[in-house]
Design an enzyme around this catalytic site. Structure first.
Site, PDB file in Angstrom:
ATOM      1  N   ASP A  60       0.827  -1.212   0.000  1.00 13.91           N
ATOM      2  CA  ASP A  60       0.000   0.000   0.000  1.00 13.91           C
ATOM      3  C   ASP A  60       0.861   1.261   0.000  1.00 13.91           C
ATOM      4  O   ASP A  60       0.857   2.035   0.949  1.00 13.91           O
ATOM      5  CB  ASP A  60      -0.919  -0.062   1.235  1.00 13.91           C
ATOM      6  CG  ASP A  60      -1.858   1.127   1.315  1.00 13.91           C
ATOM      7  OD1 ASP A  60      -2.104   1.772   0.277  1.00 13.91           O
ATOM      8  OD2 ASP A  60      -2.330   1.415   2.430  1.00 13.91           O
TER       9      ASP A  60
ATOM     10  N   GLU B 219       3.869  -7.597   7.434  1.00 10.85           N
ATOM     11  CA  GLU B 219       2.609  -8.235   7.055  1.00 10.85           C
ATOM     12  C   GLU B 219       2.747  -9.263   5.944  1.00 10.85           C
ATOM     13  O   GLU B 219       2.099  -9.142   4.887  1.00 10.85           O
ATOM     14  CB  GLU B 219       1.572  -7.173   6.678  1.00 10.85           C
ATOM     15  CG  GLU B 219       1.228  -6.271   7.833  1.00 10.85           C
ATOM     16  CD  GLU B 219      -0.101  -5.552   7.681  1.00 10.85           C
ATOM     17  OE1 GLU B 219      -0.665  -5.544   6.575  1.00 10.85           O
ATOM     18  OE2 GLU B 219      -0.587  -5.002   8.678  1.00 10.85           O
TER      19      GLU B 219
ATOM     20  N   TYR C 285      -6.270  -2.793  13.020  1.00  7.07           N
ATOM     21  CA  TYR C 285      -7.214  -1.738  12.602  1.00  7.07           C
ATOM     22  C   TYR C 285      -8.661  -2.090  12.961  1.00  7.07           C
ATOM     23  O   TYR C 285      -9.578  -1.783  12.196  1.00  7.07           O
ATOM     24  CB  TYR C 285      -7.097  -1.495  11.096  1.00  7.07           C
ATOM     25  CG  TYR C 285      -5.742  -0.935  10.690  1.00  7.07           C
ATOM     26  CD1 TYR C 285      -5.512   0.430  10.727  1.00  7.07           C
ATOM     27  CD2 TYR C 285      -4.704  -1.780  10.299  1.00  7.07           C
ATOM     28  CE1 TYR C 285      -4.272   0.951  10.371  1.00  7.07           C
ATOM     29  CE2 TYR C 285      -3.471  -1.271   9.940  1.00  7.07           C
ATOM     30  CZ  TYR C 285      -3.256   0.097   9.980  1.00  7.07           C
ATOM     31  OH  TYR C 285      -2.034   0.611   9.633  1.00  7.07           O
TER      32      TYR C 285
ATOM     33  N   TYR D 126     -11.056  -1.350   9.481  1.00  9.86           N
ATOM     34  CA  TYR D 126     -11.357  -2.357   8.445  1.00  9.86           C
ATOM     35  C   TYR D 126     -12.348  -3.404   8.950  1.00  9.86           C
ATOM     36  O   TYR D 126     -13.070  -4.008   8.163  1.00  9.86           O
ATOM     37  CB  TYR D 126     -10.076  -3.042   7.973  1.00  9.86           C
ATOM     38  CG  TYR D 126      -9.138  -2.119   7.205  1.00  9.86           C
ATOM     39  CD1 TYR D 126      -9.555  -1.481   6.042  1.00  9.86           C
ATOM     40  CD2 TYR D 126      -7.838  -1.896   7.650  1.00  9.86           C
ATOM     41  CE1 TYR D 126      -8.709  -0.644   5.350  1.00  9.86           C
ATOM     42  CE2 TYR D 126      -6.974  -1.064   6.954  1.00  9.86           C
ATOM     43  CZ  TYR D 126      -7.418  -0.438   5.800  1.00  9.86           C
ATOM     44  OH  TYR D 126      -6.574   0.394   5.117  1.00  9.86           O
TER      45      TYR D 126
ATOM     46  N   GLU E 146       1.269  -0.756  14.145  1.00 14.69           N
ATOM     47  CA  GLU E 146       0.385   0.061  13.298  1.00 14.69           C
ATOM     48  C   GLU E 146      -0.989   0.101  13.924  1.00 14.69           C
ATOM     49  O   GLU E 146      -1.520  -0.938  14.345  1.00 14.69           O
ATOM     50  CB  GLU E 146       0.239  -0.538  11.880  1.00 14.69           C
ATOM     51  CG  GLU E 146       1.447  -0.370  11.007  1.00 14.69           C
ATOM     52  CD  GLU E 146       1.218  -0.862   9.572  1.00 14.69           C
ATOM     53  OE1 GLU E 146       0.037  -0.908   9.130  1.00 14.69           O
ATOM     54  OE2 GLU E 146       2.218  -1.202   8.918  1.00 14.69           O
TER      55      GLU E 146
HETATM   56  C1  GCB Z   1      -1.207  -2.152   6.891  1.00 17.70           C
HETATM   57  C2  GCB Z   1       0.054  -2.058   6.103  1.00 17.70           C
HETATM   58  C3  GCB Z   1       0.304  -0.656   5.593  1.00 17.70           C
HETATM   59  C4  GCB Z   1      -0.996  -0.047   5.075  1.00 17.70           C
HETATM   60  C5  GCB Z   1      -1.990   0.011   6.204  1.00 17.70           C
HETATM   61  C6  GCB Z   1      -3.338   0.591   5.776  1.00 17.70           C
HETATM   62  O1  GCB Z   1      -1.410  -3.016   7.671  1.00 17.70           O
HETATM   63  O2  GCB Z   1       1.172  -2.534   6.800  1.00 17.70           O
HETATM   64  O3  GCB Z   1       1.278  -0.707   4.595  1.00 17.70           O
HETATM   65  O4  GCB Z   1      -0.804   1.206   4.510  1.00 17.70           O
HETATM   66  O5  GCB Z   1      -2.213  -1.260   6.704  1.00 17.70           O
HETATM   67  O6  GCB Z   1      -3.540   1.797   5.844  1.00 17.70           O
HETATM   68  O7  GCB Z   1      -4.189  -0.177   5.345  1.00 17.70           O
END
Ligand code: GCB
Length: 575
Positions: free
Chosen positions: A167, A401, A453, A457, A489
């Site tokens: 991403d 990841e 997240y 998500y 993250e």
């Molecule tokens: C993740 C990835 C990262 C993405 C992020 C997202 O888990 O490691 O590269 O940018 O999520 O914003 O979805």
């Protein structure tokens, strides 16, 4: 691999500037001898990505030719010196010619490579040509154009444009300076520094590598102290009484100078800033100089308008200023090694760095797996050799990841972990996951790094439910692995200027609220040793339905470094 420097014994010239560029979508360059020099190039800035410099080539990743000309500086002599060309970073694949002679090639976008050019270089009128391409392929790392198959990947990303399996935008070009440098024929070729603490004293162990030749005398000293040593061998130990240790509050650096001499005549010198510090994991804690540290900071990107992934020194200074302002003390080099300049300032300004290889988006289909492992091994080795002497680097991350569902994933990462430890046994090794408790590779990691997240998500729009599920998951992870955990993250997209009360997804209130709720959970767990918000700044990525304007908006700063509400909230929490 030592960064080139200038002093009375070595010289370095930066070839940055405007080069000539030709796009080659029809792949005619090789047959048309462009490698010997080409006409009709358009000006392009080096360093910088090519994608945003022109009006019409943003998504083009194919063959592209760069060319520049140079003369050797006065006094350089290829018969008496090593003369080398060093590329700090070219994404993704580079093939290099000098005066029509093919010097070689390099795969991998974020690590330096160099060539000895003494046999081919002329005093004047040298023509340097580089073919660069960054096509997305399943057997590259990071991969792209991976066929949709739920056994290998969580989501298929082939619908993204460009179809990267990661991403961030697959920017291409010569991203960091190209350096021309000269050293003596029997030069210092590498230094490895490992430090320790004994009472109030600092112990500095130095290992020297040098060109083959007579056993000249090597002298080691720390500027500003009386500490020195000399040997005709390659190992030295320097003991610094009452050492000023390196830490985030007081990032003291000593200049280690190493000289080579024949009798009284010095013929080479290299100066390396070093920090005296120790890093270790004890139980649930990460210790710096014997005391627990807690990481507050970000995942980030090397990403800025127009320059793309190219080095912009002013942006580096600004980013550190904003990280200081907000109260951060650390970051992870998501998802690839950052410039040497970024690493040098981390040492100077006292930031802790989790240093990550470009192994992002890995999948474990049999086809191409051996090649992907080979590339990961190459990158791990290149990264650790490049960054081993930075006091700021407190851990290595060997992947971000991976889609590690298949049994082949665990031996893959064990192999990389062992390789990393065989080069540097002093730092913890980790990888980051979205898989959570099922990530079996955590067994061979020193730290557990989770990206989460919930509330975004999954459980979309429900901050409290997301925080509750994070809490339960962290407890279960700790129960299973009994290792310290960093949440590497977490975050939410926020369109700058979008507001709602009560908070709604994509508003600044929602982003600030969900980050704060997560932090409250993290602070309630004694085994959590760090929180890295995703992301420091909004950044460019492939076009996709979840990415408004081809942007990931999880930055707490905008792409041009203006704080959103979440930045102010974090500042209250972190300072
Ligand atoms: C993740 C990835 C990262 C993405 C992020 C997202 O888990 O490691 O590269 O940018 O999520 O914003 O979805």
């Amino acid at each position: 691999m030592l960064y080139p420097q200038s002093n009375p014994f070595r010289q370095c010239v930066d070839l940055s500037g405007f080069w000539d560029l030709r796009f080659d979508p029809g792949n005619q360059g090789v047959a048309s001898n462009w490698w010997a020099g080409f006409n009709d190039g358009r000006p392009v800035a080096v360093p910088a990505s090519w994608n945003d410099q022109f009006e019409d080539w943003r998504d083009y990743l194919g063959n592209t030719w760069y060319q520049t000309r140079f003369d050797l500086p006065w006094g350089w002599d290829a018969s008496r010196q090593h003369i080398r060309l060093r590329f700090n970073s070219v994404n993704y694949f580079a093939e290099v010619w000098l005066n029509g002679v093919r010097l070689g090639q390099h795969e991998g976008g974020h690590l330096p490579f160099e060539f000895d050019i003494a046999p081919y270089v002329r005093p004047e009128g040298n023509v340097l040509v580089v073919r660069v391409e960054g096509e997305l392929k399943p057997d590259r790392v990071p991969p792209g154009n991976v066929p949709a198959d739920s056994r290998y990947m969580f989501l298929s990303q082939t619908e993204n444009n460009p179809p990267a399996s990661f991403d961030f935008f697959p920017f291409c070009g010569i991203h960091r300076p190209v350096l021309l440098y000269a050293t003596p024929r029997q030069a210092i070729t590498d230094l490895t520094v490992v430090t320790d603490i004994a009472g109030h004293a600092g112990i500095v162990r130095v290992k020297l590598n040098r060109d083959e030749g007579e056993n000249s005398l090597a002298r080691f000293s720390l500027r500003g102290t009386n500490v020195h040593a000399e040997t005709t061998g390659n190992d030295a130990v320097l003991i610094v009484p009452d050492a000023a240790l390196w830490s985030s509050d007081s990032p003291h650096l000593y200049d280690l100078t190493v000289e080579l001499a024949r009798g009284d005549e010095t013929f080479d010198r290299y100066t390396l800033p070093i920090g005296i510090r120790t890093v270790e994991i004890k139980g649930d804690r990460l210790l710096l100089n014997g005391k627990p540290i807690y990481l507050k900071g970000f995942g980030r990107h090397e990403d800025f308008p127009i320059a793309g992934r190219g080095l912009v020194p002013a942006v580096i200074v600004k980013d550190y200023a904003m990280m200081k302002w907000i109260g951060a003390n650390s970051f992870r080099t998501t998802h690839y090694p950052y410039s040497e300049q970024m690493m040098d300032l981390a040492d100077r300004l006292g930031f802790f760095v989790i240093d990550e290889t470009p192994a992002v988006g890995l999948f474990f289909a049999e086809e191409g797996l051996a090649r992907r492992l080979e590339l990961c091994q190459q990158y791990t080795q290149e990264l650790v050799l490049r960054d081993k002497n930075h006091p700021s680097v407190i851990a290595w991350s060997i992947a971000n990841e991976p889609h590690s569902w298949l049994p082949s994933a665990k031996p893959f990462f064990k192999n990389l972990r062992d390789l990393c430890k065989s080069i540097d046994a002093t730092r913890p090794v980790t990888l980051t996951t979205y898989i959570g408790i099922g990530e079996e590779s955590f067994e061979c990691c020193d730290l557990v790094c989770l990206n989460r997240y919930a509330g975004w998500y999954s459980q979309s729009g429900k901050i409290d439910a997301g925080a509750a599920s994070l809490s339960a998951e962290l407890d279960a992870l700790y129960e299973k692995y009994r290792k310290p955990i960093i949440l590497t993250e977490f975050g939410a997209d926020a369109v700058p200027g979008s507001h709602a009360q009560p908070p709604e997804m994509f508003t600044e209130e929602f982003q600030a609220g969900s980050i704060a709720a997560y932090i409250q959970v993290l602070r309630s767990k004694s085994f959590v040793i760090g929180e890295h918000v995703w992301n420091m700044c909004d950044f460019k990525t492939s076009q996709a339905v979840q990415r408004v304007g081809g942007m990931n908006l999880k930055g707490v700063f905008t792409r041009d470094r203006r704080p959103k509400l979440a930045a102010h909230r974090l500042r209250e929490l972190w300072r």
